[in-house]
Design a protein around this motif. Structure first.
Motif, PDB file in Angstrom:
ATOM      1  N   THR A   1      28.501  40.118  51.728  1.00 19.52           N
ATOM      2  CA  THR A   1      27.621  40.220  52.343  1.00 19.52           C
ATOM      3  C   THR A   1      26.688  39.144  53.509  1.00 19.52           C
ATOM      4  O   THR A   1      26.304  37.726  52.979  1.00 19.52           O
ATOM      5  N   ILE A   2      25.585  39.255  54.240  1.00 18.40           N
ATOM      6  CA  ILE A   2      25.089  38.289  55.150  1.00 18.40           C
ATOM      7  C   ILE A   2      23.602  37.967  54.448  1.00 18.40           C
ATOM      8  O   ILE A   2      24.065  37.013  54.349  1.00 18.40           O
ATOM      9  N   ALA A   3      22.945  38.582  53.549  1.00 19.04           N
ATOM     10  CA  ALA A   3      22.220  38.317  52.692  1.00 19.04           C
ATOM     11  C   ALA A   3      22.408  37.463  51.829  1.00 19.04           C
ATOM     12  O   ALA A   3      21.864  36.356  51.054  1.00 19.04           O
ATOM     13  N   ILE A   4      23.753  37.594  51.292  1.00 18.89           N
ATOM     14  CA  ILE A   4      24.083  37.129  50.020  1.00 18.89           C
ATOM     15  C   ILE A   4      25.028  36.026  50.244  1.00 18.89           C
ATOM     16  O   ILE A   4      24.535  34.694  49.621  1.00 18.89           O
ATOM     17  N   ALA A   5      25.229  35.658  51.739  1.00 16.40           N
ATOM     18  CA  ALA A   5      25.414  34.234  52.440  1.00 16.40           C
ATOM     19  C   ALA A   5      24.532  33.850  52.645  1.00 16.40           C
ATOM     20  O   ALA A   5      24.510  31.931  52.040  1.00 16.40           O
ATOM     21  N   ILE A   6      23.556  34.292  53.068  1.00 16.26           N
ATOM     22  CA  ILE A   6      22.620  32.934  53.249  1.00 16.26           C
ATOM     23  C   ILE A   6      21.682  32.323  52.193  1.00 16.26           C
ATOM     24  O   ILE A   6      21.602  31.014  51.679  1.00 16.26           O
ATOM     25  N   TYR A   7      21.749  33.246  51.008  1.00 20.00           N
ATOM     26  CA  TYR A   7      21.322  32.575  49.533  1.00 20.00           C
ATOM     27  C   TYR A   7      22.134  31.787  49.307  1.00 20.00           C
ATOM     28  O   TYR A   7      21.487  30.145  48.651  1.00 20.00           O
ATOM     29  N   ASP A   8      23.365  32.103  49.660  1.00 17.17           N
ATOM     30  CA  ASP A   8      24.803  30.965  48.714  1.00 17.17           C
ATOM     31  C   ASP A   8      24.633  29.499  49.999  1.00 17.17           C
ATOM     32  O   ASP A   8      25.233  28.805  49.248  1.00 17.17           O
ATOM     33  N   ARG A   9      24.451  29.699  50.728  1.00 15.37           N
ATOM     34  CA  ARG A   9      23.682  28.427  51.984  1.00 15.37           C
ATOM     35  C   ARG A   9      23.202  27.810  51.667  1.00 15.37           C
ATOM     36  O   ARG A   9      23.665  26.660  51.351  1.00 15.37           O
ATOM     37  N   VAL A  10      22.075  28.311  51.499  1.00 19.43           N
ATOM     38  CA  VAL A  10      21.054  27.515  50.730  1.00 19.43           C
ATOM     39  C   VAL A  10      21.207  26.565  49.408  1.00 19.43           C
ATOM     40  O   VAL A  10      21.305  25.741  49.684  1.00 19.43           O
TER      41      VAL A  10
ATOM     42  N   GLY B   1      19.236  42.316  46.273  1.00 17.66           N
ATOM     43  CA  GLY B   1      19.432  42.687  44.625  1.00 17.66           C
ATOM     44  C   GLY B   1      20.107  43.087  44.522  1.00 17.66           C
ATOM     45  O   GLY B   1      20.755  42.809  43.327  1.00 17.66           O
ATOM     46  N   VAL B   2      20.449  44.413  44.858  1.00 16.06           N
ATOM     47  CA  VAL B   2      21.282  45.747  44.338  1.00 16.06           C
ATOM     48  C   VAL B   2      22.479  45.026  44.725  1.00 16.06           C
ATOM     49  O   VAL B   2      23.790  44.500  43.305  1.00 16.06           O
ATOM     50  N   VAL B   3      23.009  44.332  45.596  1.00 13.23           N
ATOM     51  CA  VAL B   3      23.818  43.750  46.074  1.00 13.23           C
ATOM     52  C   VAL B   3      24.970  42.649  45.903  1.00 13.23           C
ATOM     53  O   VAL B   3      26.131  42.387  45.003  1.00 13.23           O
ATOM     54  N   LEU B   4      23.248  41.808  44.787  1.00 11.77           N
ATOM     55  CA  LEU B   4      24.018  40.617  44.528  1.00 11.77           C
ATOM     56  C   LEU B   4      24.498  41.460  42.741  1.00 11.77           C
ATOM     57  O   LEU B   4      24.911  40.867  41.598  1.00 11.77           O
ATOM     58  N   MET B   5      23.958  42.535  41.766  1.00 14.07           N
ATOM     59  CA  MET B   5      24.089  42.871  41.263  1.00 14.07           C
ATOM     60  C   MET B   5      25.019  43.767  40.915  1.00 14.07           C
ATOM     61  O   MET B   5      26.396  43.309  40.043  1.00 14.07           O
ATOM     62  N   VAL B   6      25.459  44.731  41.897  1.00 13.92           N
ATOM     63  CA  VAL B   6      27.227  45.080  41.783  1.00 13.92           C
ATOM     64  C   VAL B   6      28.089  44.816  42.041  1.00 13.92           C
ATOM     65  O   VAL B   6      28.718  44.849  42.054  1.00 13.92           O
ATOM     66  N   GLY B   7      27.168  43.629  43.101  1.00 10.37           N
ATOM     67  CA  GLY B   7      28.662  42.873  44.224  1.00 10.37           C
ATOM     68  C   GLY B   7      28.874  42.283  43.372  1.00 10.37           C
ATOM     69  O   GLY B   7      30.337  41.767  43.481  1.00 10.37           O
ATOM     70  N   GLY B   8      28.894  40.841  43.548  1.00 14.11           N
ATOM     71  CA  GLY B   8      29.190  39.545  42.818  1.00 14.11           C
ATOM     72  C   GLY B   8      29.538  38.446  43.731  1.00 14.11           C
ATOM     73  O   GLY B   8      30.746  37.272  43.259  1.00 14.11           O
ATOM     74  N   SER B   9      29.177  38.617  44.875  1.00 12.53           N
ATOM     75  CA  SER B   9      29.640  37.410  45.839  1.00 12.53           C
ATOM     76  C   SER B   9      31.154  37.337  45.884  1.00 12.53           C
ATOM     77  O   SER B   9      31.349  36.529  46.171  1.00 12.53           O
ATOM     78  N   ILE B  10      31.895  37.980  46.441  1.00 13.73           N
ATOM     79  CA  ILE B  10      32.959  37.845  46.680  1.00 13.73           C
ATOM     80  C   ILE B  10      33.567  37.994  48.138  1.00 13.73           C
ATOM     81  O   ILE B  10      33.380  38.379  49.007  1.00 13.73           O
ATOM     82  N   PRO B  11      33.868  36.675  48.827  1.00 13.00           N
ATOM     83  CA  PRO B  11      34.452  36.610  49.888  1.00 13.00           C
ATOM     84  C   PRO B  11      34.830  37.872  50.538  1.00 13.00           C
ATOM     85  O   PRO B  11      35.537  37.598  50.121  1.00 13.00           O
ATOM     86  N   GLY B  12      34.614  38.165  50.989  1.00 10.16           N
ATOM     87  CA  GLY B  12      35.399  39.191  52.410  1.00 10.16           C
ATOM     88  C   GLY B  12      35.705  40.713  51.350  1.00 10.16           C
ATOM     89  O   GLY B  12      35.620  42.007  52.078  1.00 10.16           O
ATOM     90  N   GLU B  13      34.621  41.032  50.521  1.00  6.28           N
ATOM     91  CA  GLU B  13      34.714  42.005  49.919  1.00  6.28           C
ATOM     92  C   GLU B  13      32.938  42.619  49.735  1.00  6.28           C
ATOM     93  O   GLU B  13      33.286  43.610  50.073  1.00  6.28           O
TER      94      GLU B  13
ATOM     95  N   ARG C   1      30.367  40.381  59.590  1.00  3.00           N
ATOM     96  CA  ARG C   1      31.181  41.534  59.573  1.00  3.00           C
ATOM     97  C   ARG C   1      31.277  42.767  58.213  1.00  3.00           C
ATOM     98  O   ARG C   1      31.001  43.446  58.558  1.00  3.00           O
ATOM     99  N   LEU C   2      31.187  42.018  57.693  1.00  2.14           N
ATOM    100  CA  LEU C   2      30.892  42.910  56.023  1.00  2.14           C
ATOM    101  C   LEU C   2      29.949  43.882  56.075  1.00  2.14           C
ATOM    102  O   LEU C   2      29.572  44.754  55.831  1.00  2.14           O
ATOM    103  N   SER C   3      28.500  43.532  56.250  1.00  3.38           N
ATOM    104  CA  SER C   3      27.079  43.563  56.537  1.00  3.38           C
ATOM    105  C   SER C   3      27.552  44.791  56.974  1.00  3.38           C
ATOM    106  O   SER C   3      27.006  45.624  56.608  1.00  3.38           O
ATOM    107  N   LEU C   4      27.583  44.859  58.340  1.00  2.49           N
ATOM    108  CA  LEU C   4      27.957  45.520  59.457  1.00  2.49           C
ATOM    109  C   LEU C   4      28.387  47.036  59.190  1.00  2.49           C
ATOM    110  O   LEU C   4      28.646  47.731  59.213  1.00  2.49           O
ATOM    111  N   ALA C   5      30.012  46.231  58.652  1.00  3.87           N
ATOM    112  CA  ALA C   5      31.097  47.661  57.939  1.00  3.87           C
ATOM    113  C   ALA C   5      29.943  48.533  56.967  1.00  3.87           C
ATOM    114  O   ALA C   5      30.098  50.014  56.860  1.00  3.87           O
ATOM    115  N   LEU C   6      29.730  47.559  55.884  1.00  4.03           N
ATOM    116  CA  LEU C   6      28.568  48.268  54.850  1.00  4.03           C
ATOM    117  C   LEU C   6      27.230  48.894  55.287  1.00  4.03           C
ATOM    118  O   LEU C   6      27.688  50.735  55.195  1.00  4.03           O
TER     119      LEU C   6
END
Lengths: 260, 220
Positions: free
Chosen positions: B175-184, B160-172, B7-12
């Motif tokens: 994003t889906i690309a980060i979530a894939i990395y996280d699940r792995v 890459g950009v999302v990882l640097m400026v995002g910080g992987s905060i759920p719901g905020e 949902r977050l990725s689609l919104a973004l």
């Protein structure tokens, strides 16, 4: 075509709305060291069952979270794998007090099935494998910013193997990624957190053995509430120190504060 | 399956496309029809995100939007919270990252409109605003559609950009690309595999649709 474009516009509007509405839910976001991946997830689940409150967990390397909190990241609680990060944040006025020691971690040597290396925590087999040249790749977390990487480096130095092993290392961004590398089958093994090796997911992926605790500085893991912490985060902070939480930490191989 | 991350990725993606489209139309149109000294420089700057490693871009964004930067401080003073590690910060980063994906297809589309067509429109007394709506946009629409599809799908996949400026905060910011990395990293290959397959399917469908539409346009 006009209908197509206007439906496209409507679709984007619908997609964009959740972005606006996001601030309503206020489950606190908690930054936690990767070695807590399984233990803390279990704790958070129990916490939700008992209190009805939810927390959001974000796992990564303690050093990266430290930098992110300094840059203003909205974490309400920080569980570091290295207490010095918490002390530094306290000095900068970003935490509520000095926090609390919640667990002491241990490291293990883990080898994937079919590896030529024996899971031998004394690292004697690793030494002879290095001499025999059968070690091609070996995984640890990045010692630059991951406490478990530092502990792995210290243990390898104590065993006198660091110089021989250094150019064969694959560095994980955090200890969870190192565990991923170590059990992937593309490495001969690695040094990871005991708490990860004990999780059901990893038990199937490799054999492991504890490395003597005296071979590295103790992994004193400290947590603290940040200045942004709200009620739920405070409740969770207390919960992590409860007997129920201690039982979970124990299950994942942590030594608990005040215990041997 | 992490629906929140999807949902977050689609919104973004929607925010990025929504804000970039008007920018793309005006900048693309301007670049298509104007000649000035330094045009190559402007084009090179706008194309930079295509070749810049996302981590480099992310690093500069982190530094320039962070709480210690003047821009970050001004934002915090105005809105009460910082820009890094927030959804707004991701939208801003995503707009910058997607500039070439939005502008270039539109610029090509506007360049392809014959100058006689516009002259005819001007002779008929169309205002420049009506000319844009009635003549230019309909003629350039396949380029616009390509820009929409490219920047949307590219946003879904941006890591890459999302990882640097995002910080992987759920719901905020997770994003889906980060979530894939996280699940792995959580050894949850089942979820990671499902999300990866979904992203693959979504990318294929969107890009396939845009190709199909622009082919039909060319033939018809």
């Amino acid at each position: 075509m006009k209908r197509f474009l206007s439906s496209l516009a409507a679709l984007f509007l619908v997609l964009a709305l959740p972005g606006l509405a996001r601030a309503q839910e206020n489950a606190p976001v908690i930054a936690a060291a990767s070695d807590l991946q399984f233990a803390l997830s279990e704790l958070a689940e129990q916490f939700t069952k008992e209190t009805g409150k939810t927390v959001k967990l974000s796992f990564g390397s303690s050093g990266n979270f430290f930098n992110q909190i300094k840059e203003g990241a909205p974490f309400e609680m920080y569980l570091s794998a290295d207490e010095s990060y918490v002390f530094d944040l306290t000095k900068e006025g970003l935490t509520q007090g000095e926090g609390a020691l919640y667990a002491v971690g241990r490291i293990v040597l883990i080898v994937p099935p079919g590896s030529t290396l024996k899971a031998d925590g004394s690292l004697k087999d690793l030494a002879s494998a290095l001499k025999a040249g059968t070690i091609k790749k070996f995984a640890i977390a990045n010692p630059e910013h991951a406490p478990y990487g530092r502990a792995a480096r210290a243990a390898l130095k104590t065993a006198g193997l660091w110089d021989m092993l250094e150019d064969k290392l694959v560095l994980g961004e955090n200890v969870s990624q190192a565990a991923q590398f170590a059990t992937s089958g593309s490495t001969q093994g690695g040094i990871i957190a005991y708490s990860l090796a004990l999780s059901p997911k990893l038990l199937a992926l490799g054999k492991f053995d504890l490395i003597p605790a005296e071979w590295h500085d103790p992994l004193r893991q400290r947590m603290a509430l940040t200045k942004k912490a709200g009620e739920t985060a405070k409740m969770f902070y207390a919960y992590v120190q409860s007997p129920a939480a201690r039982a979970v930490f124990k299950k994942y191989g942590f030594v608990l504060p005040g215990e041997k | 399956m992490d629906w929140e991350a999807l949902r977050l990725s689609l919104a973004l993606g929607a925010w990025t496309v929504g804000i970039l489209m008007p920018i793309g139309i005006f900048v693309g149109r301007w670049l298509a029809w104007s000649h000035f000294r330094g045009k190559g420089l402007v084009e090179a700057l706008l194309a930079l995100p295509l070749v810049l490693p996302p981590t480099v871009l992310g690093y500069y964004l982190l530094v320039s939007m962070g709480t210690r930067s003047p821009f970050g401080q001004a934002f915090e003073a105005a809105f009460g919270h910082g820009l890094v590690f927030t959804f707004e910060g991701l939208v801003l980063a995503s707009i910058l990252v997607n500039l070439p994906f939005a502008i270039q297809p539109m610029q090509r589309a506007f360049e392809a409109i014959p100058v006689e067509v516009r002259e005819a429109g001007a002779c008929s007394g169309l205002s420049s605003w009506r000319m844009l709506i009635r003549i230019e946009l309909p003629l350039a629409w396949s380029g616009i559609l390509t820009a929409i599809v490219l920047s949307f799908t590219h946003t879904l996949g941006e890591f890459g950009v999302v990882l640097m400026v995002g910080g992987s905060i759920p719901g905020e910011t997770k994003t889906i690309a980060i979530a894939i990395y996280d699940r792995v990293q959580a050894f949850d290959t089942e979820s990671a595999g499902m999300m990866a397959a979904l992203l693959l399917a979504l990318s294929f469908v969107t890009i396939g649709t845009s190709y199909a539409l622009s082919n039909r346009k060319r033939q018809g």
